[in-house]
Motif scaffolding. Structure first.
Motif, PDB file in Angstrom:
ATOM      1  N   LEU A 163     -26.860  -5.368  24.157  1.00  0.00           N
ATOM      2  CA  LEU A 163     -27.501  -4.177  23.581  1.00  0.00           C
ATOM      3  C   LEU A 163     -26.499  -3.030  23.432  1.00  0.00           C
ATOM      4  CD1 LEU A 163     -30.840  -4.267  25.616  1.00  0.00           C
ATOM      5  CD2 LEU A 163     -30.445  -5.072  23.279  1.00  0.00           C
ATOM      6  N   VAL A 164     -25.568  -2.931  24.378  1.00  0.00           N
ATOM      7  CA  VAL A 164     -24.514  -1.908  24.302  1.00  0.00           C
ATOM      8  C   VAL A 164     -23.641  -2.151  23.083  1.00  0.00           C
ATOM      9  CG1 VAL A 164     -22.464  -0.962  25.434  1.00  0.00           C
ATOM     10  CG2 VAL A 164     -24.488  -1.534  26.803  1.00  0.00           C
ATOM     11  N   VAL A 165     -23.253  -3.413  22.888  1.00  0.00           N
ATOM     12  CA  VAL A 165     -22.408  -3.769  21.744  1.00  0.00           C
ATOM     13  C   VAL A 165     -23.172  -3.580  20.431  1.00  0.00           C
ATOM     14  CG1 VAL A 165     -21.132  -5.660  20.643  1.00  0.00           C
ATOM     15  CG2 VAL A 165     -20.981  -5.320  23.102  1.00  0.00           C
ATOM     16  N   GLN A 166     -24.449  -3.892  20.461  1.00  0.00           N
ATOM     17  CA  GLN A 166     -25.279  -3.678  19.269  1.00  0.00           C
ATOM     18  C   GLN A 166     -25.234  -2.215  18.840  1.00  0.00           C
ATOM     19  OE1 GLN A 166     -29.519  -4.271  19.861  1.00  0.00           O
ATOM     20  NE2 GLN A 166     -29.790  -4.882  17.732  1.00  0.00           N
ATOM     21  N   ASP A 167     -25.314  -1.307  19.806  1.00  0.00           N
ATOM     22  CA  ASP A 167     -25.241   0.120  19.509  1.00  0.00           C
ATOM     23  C   ASP A 167     -23.866   0.504  18.974  1.00  0.00           C
ATOM     24  OD1 ASP A 167     -26.374   2.845  19.624  1.00  0.00           O
ATOM     25  OD2 ASP A 167     -24.846   3.165  21.156  1.00  0.00           O
TER      26      ASP A 167
ATOM     27  N   ARG B  32     -23.677  -0.431  15.377  1.00  0.00           N
ATOM     28  CA  ARG B  32     -24.452   0.498  14.536  1.00  0.00           C
ATOM     29  C   ARG B  32     -23.653   1.765  14.248  1.00  0.00           C
ATOM     30  NH1 ARG B  32     -29.769  -0.371  17.897  1.00  0.00           N
ATOM     31  NH2 ARG B  32     -30.762  -2.054  16.752  1.00  0.00           N
ATOM     32  N   ARG B  33     -22.870   2.208  15.220  1.00  0.00           N
ATOM     33  CA  ARG B  33     -22.102   3.442  15.057  1.00  0.00           C
ATOM     34  C   ARG B  33     -20.782   3.239  14.318  1.00  0.00           C
ATOM     35  NH1 ARG B  33     -22.502   6.878  20.686  1.00  0.00           N
ATOM     36  NH2 ARG B  33     -24.742   6.708  20.987  1.00  0.00           N
ATOM     37  N   TYR B  34     -20.081   2.153  14.672  1.00  0.00           N
ATOM     38  CA  TYR B  34     -18.705   1.992  14.176  1.00  0.00           C
ATOM     39  C   TYR B  34     -18.474   0.744  13.334  1.00  0.00           C
ATOM     40  CZ  TYR B  34     -18.253   5.317  17.996  1.00  0.00           C
ATOM     41  OH  TYR B  34     -18.429   6.375  18.842  1.00  0.00           O
ATOM     42  N   ASP B  35     -19.531  -0.025  13.078  1.00  0.00           N
ATOM     43  CA  ASP B  35     -19.426  -1.246  12.284  1.00  0.00           C
ATOM     44  C   ASP B  35     -18.416  -2.186  12.945  1.00  0.00           C
ATOM     45  OD1 ASP B  35     -18.441  -2.462   9.142  1.00  0.00           O
ATOM     46  OD2 ASP B  35     -20.467  -2.603   9.934  1.00  0.00           O
ATOM     47  N   ALA B  36     -17.630  -2.892  12.142  1.00  0.00           N
ATOM     48  CA  ALA B  36     -16.710  -3.902  12.686  1.00  0.00           C
ATOM     49  C   ALA B  36     -15.591  -3.292  13.519  1.00  0.00           C
ATOM     50  CB  ALA B  36     -16.122  -4.731  11.554  1.00  0.00           C
ATOM     51  N   TRP B  37     -15.362  -1.973  13.385  1.00  0.00           N
ATOM     52  CA  TRP B  37     -14.283  -1.353  14.154  1.00  0.00           C
ATOM     53  C   TRP B  37     -14.600  -1.302  15.643  1.00  0.00           C
ATOM     54  CZ3 TRP B  37      -9.870  -1.701  12.099  1.00  0.00           C
ATOM     55  CH2 TRP B  37      -9.751  -1.691  10.711  1.00  0.00           C
TER      56      TRP B  37
ATOM     57  N   PHE C  94     -24.872  -9.932  13.901  1.00  0.00           N
ATOM     58  CA  PHE C  94     -25.229  -8.722  13.154  1.00  0.00           C
ATOM     59  C   PHE C  94     -24.658  -8.719  11.734  1.00  0.00           C
ATOM     60  CE2 PHE C  94     -25.343  -6.497  17.526  1.00  0.00           C
ATOM     61  CZ  PHE C  94     -26.631  -6.973  17.743  1.00  0.00           C
ATOM     62  N   HIS C  95     -24.015  -9.830  11.364  1.00  0.00           N
ATOM     63  CA  HIS C  95     -23.443  -9.978  10.013  1.00  0.00           C
ATOM     64  C   HIS C  95     -22.506  -8.825   9.656  1.00  0.00           C
ATOM     65  CE1 HIS C  95     -26.008 -13.428   9.116  1.00  0.00           C
ATOM     66  NE2 HIS C  95     -26.961 -12.780   9.752  1.00  0.00           N
ATOM     67  N   ILE C  96     -21.623  -8.514  10.605  1.00  0.00           N
ATOM     68  CA  ILE C  96     -20.604  -7.497  10.380  1.00  0.00           C
ATOM     69  C   ILE C  96     -19.639  -7.994   9.303  1.00  0.00           C
ATOM     70  CG2 ILE C  96     -18.669  -6.304  11.495  1.00  0.00           C
ATOM     71  CD1 ILE C  96     -21.483  -5.363  12.380  1.00  0.00           C
ATOM     72  N   ASN C  97     -19.111  -7.101   8.474  1.00  0.00           N
ATOM     73  CA  ASN C  97     -18.177  -7.478   7.417  1.00  0.00           C
ATOM     74  C   ASN C  97     -17.050  -8.337   7.979  1.00  0.00           C
ATOM     75  OD1 ASN C  97     -15.483  -6.810   5.860  1.00  0.00           O
ATOM     76  ND2 ASN C  97     -17.166  -6.513   4.422  1.00  0.00           N
ATOM     77  N   PHE C  98     -16.920  -9.549   7.434  1.00  0.00           N
ATOM     78  CA  PHE C  98     -15.986 -10.524   7.999  1.00  0.00           C
ATOM     79  C   PHE C  98     -14.526 -10.084   7.857  1.00  0.00           C
ATOM     80  CE2 PHE C  98     -13.452 -14.477   7.676  1.00  0.00           C
ATOM     81  CZ  PHE C  98     -13.703 -14.987   8.940  1.00  0.00           C
ATOM     82  N   PHE C  99     -14.155  -9.540   6.710  1.00  0.00           N
ATOM     83  CA  PHE C  99     -12.783  -9.125   6.476  1.00  0.00           C
ATOM     84  C   PHE C  99     -12.385  -8.020   7.453  1.00  0.00           C
ATOM     85  CE2 PHE C  99      -9.665  -6.349   4.333  1.00  0.00           C
ATOM     86  CZ  PHE C  99      -8.630  -7.265   4.196  1.00  0.00           C
ATOM     87  N   THR C 100     -13.255  -7.036   7.623  1.00  0.00           N
ATOM     88  CA  THR C 100     -12.977  -5.948   8.569  1.00  0.00           C
ATOM     89  C   THR C 100     -12.919  -6.481   9.990  1.00  0.00           C
ATOM     90  OG1 THR C 100     -14.241  -4.496   7.107  1.00  0.00           O
ATOM     91  CG2 THR C 100     -13.670  -3.620   9.259  1.00  0.00           C
ATOM     92  N   PHE C 101     -13.773  -7.455  10.295  1.00  0.00           N
ATOM     93  CA  PHE C 101     -13.778  -8.100  11.610  1.00  0.00           C
ATOM     94  C   PHE C 101     -12.420  -8.737  11.902  1.00  0.00           C
ATOM     95  CE2 PHE C 101     -14.197 -12.213  13.808  1.00  0.00           C
ATOM     96  CZ  PHE C 101     -14.650 -11.794  15.040  1.00  0.00           C
TER      97      PHE C 101
ATOM     98  N   VAL D  71     -11.195   4.452  19.873  1.00  0.00           N
ATOM     99  CA  VAL D  71     -12.461   4.932  19.315  1.00  0.00           C
ATOM    100  C   VAL D  71     -12.347   6.396  18.925  1.00  0.00           C
ATOM    101  CG1 VAL D  71     -14.887   5.402  19.831  1.00  0.00           C
ATOM    102  CG2 VAL D  71     -13.862   3.234  20.529  1.00  0.00           C
ATOM    103  N   ALA D  72     -11.698   7.188  19.775  1.00  0.00           N
ATOM    104  CA  ALA D  72     -11.507   8.610  19.474  1.00  0.00           C
ATOM    105  C   ALA D  72     -10.695   8.781  18.189  1.00  0.00           C
ATOM    106  CB  ALA D  72     -10.803   9.308  20.636  1.00  0.00           C
ATOM    107  N   GLY D  73      -9.661   7.958  18.028  1.00  0.00           N
ATOM    108  CA  GLY D  73      -8.857   8.003  16.812  1.00  0.00           C
ATOM    109  C   GLY D  73      -9.666   7.664  15.587  1.00  0.00           C
ATOM    110  N   TYR D  74     -10.554   6.673  15.724  1.00  0.00           N
ATOM    111  CA  TYR D  74     -11.421   6.282  14.612  1.00  0.00           C
ATOM    112  C   TYR D  74     -12.344   7.432  14.209  1.00  0.00           C
ATOM    113  CZ  TYR D  74     -15.327   4.140  12.159  1.00  0.00           C
ATOM    114  OH  TYR D  74     -16.319   3.867  11.259  1.00  0.00           O
ATOM    115  N   ILE D  75     -12.915   8.103  15.208  1.00  0.00           N
ATOM    116  CA  ILE D  75     -13.835   9.224  14.946  1.00  0.00           C
ATOM    117  C   ILE D  75     -13.091  10.365  14.229  1.00  0.00           C
ATOM    118  CG2 ILE D  75     -15.243  11.012  16.019  1.00  0.00           C
ATOM    119  CD1 ILE D  75     -15.883   8.938  18.234  1.00  0.00           C
ATOM    120  N   VAL D  76     -11.869  10.647  14.698  1.00  0.00           N
ATOM    121  CA  VAL D  76     -11.068  11.703  14.075  1.00  0.00           C
ATOM    122  C   VAL D  76     -10.756  11.374  12.616  1.00  0.00           C
ATOM    123  CG1 VAL D  76      -8.810  12.840  14.096  1.00  0.00           C
ATOM    124  CG2 VAL D  76     -10.070  12.547  16.221  1.00  0.00           C
ATOM    125  N   ILE D  77     -10.337  10.113  12.386  1.00  0.00           N
ATOM    126  CA  ILE D  77     -10.023   9.687  11.013  1.00  0.00           C
ATOM    127  C   ILE D  77     -11.256   9.791  10.124  1.00  0.00           C
ATOM    128  CG2 ILE D  77      -9.402   7.670   9.595  1.00  0.00           C
ATOM    129  CD1 ILE D  77      -7.546   6.844  11.938  1.00  0.00           C
TER     130      ILE D  77
END
Length: 198
Positions: free
Chosen positions: A100-104, A107-112, A134-141, A187-193
């Motif tokens: 459930l944690v990973v599911q959340d 939802r917030r960051y997709d495959a990242w 969750f059928h996350i985008n395979f290429f990004t995965f 994760v912080a870097g991703y949020i900033v970007i």
């Protein structure tokens, strides 16, 4: 009982460092850990890198390829066989709540979220199987897997190559804390970007 079994597996894996086909075993371990096996490949990677430091980056590359391919297998399990196999694997390692944690995170960051998952103490199989479910985008995965797992394995091998065997104690004792901090920075870097792009 589970702890005893895991300890025996751990000791058995360490003994593979002396095997003439240690590289093949490292690949198999990295593949299996990304989808269904409990022992991370770091234990064998560290041992091999210390025994042959000149091949540290070679061992890291083997680990990376095996781990990403195993991640693809885990993704496939999540897409096609979540109820039949995926749920059983997560249940075997008591990961239902963490699911459930990973599911959340997805939802917030997709495959990242996979990029963070490749570094955190949470089992990587949890992220690979869940990504498929969750059928996350395979290429990004795939890209996120290469970046995170590559970063983790080359960091370990690089430290051993530069510092030598004495770094083993530090890596083994503080590895989870170290990787967790790195994941939070990722994760912080991703949020900033994401904020800058907006």
């Amino acid at each position: 009982m589970e702890a005893v079994i895991v300890r025996r597996l751990y000791d058995r894996i360490l003994s593979l460092a002396d095997h003439p086909r240690a590289g093949l075993w490292l690949f198999v371990l990295a593949f299996a850990e990304s989808s269904f096996f409990p022992i991370p490949p770091d234990v064998l990677l560290i041992t091999l890198s210390i025994s042959k430091p000149q091949k540290s980056f070679y061992w890291a590359l083997i680990c990376l390829v095996g781990s990403v391919m195993g991640g693809v297998f885990g993704y496939f399990i999540g897409v096609q066989f979540m109820e039949i196999i995926g749920d059983k694997i997560l249940s075997l390692y008591h990961l239902q709540e963490k699911y459930l944690v990973v599911q959340d995170l997805y939802r917030r960051y997709d495959a990242w979220a996979v990029a963070a998952g490749g570094f955190t103490p949470l089992p990587y199989k949890l992220f690979t199987i869940t990504a498929g479910a969750f059928h996350i985008n395979f290429f990004t995965f795939i890209i996120a897997s290469i970046l995170s797992r590559g970063g983790r394995f080359f960091l370990v091998s690089g430290l051993i190559y530069l510092v030598g065997p004495r770094v083993r104690y530090f890596i083994e004792k503080y590895f989870n804390l170290f990787t967790l901090i790195f994941a939070l920075l990722l994760v912080a870097g991703y949020i900033v970007i994401k904020w800058v792009i907006k």
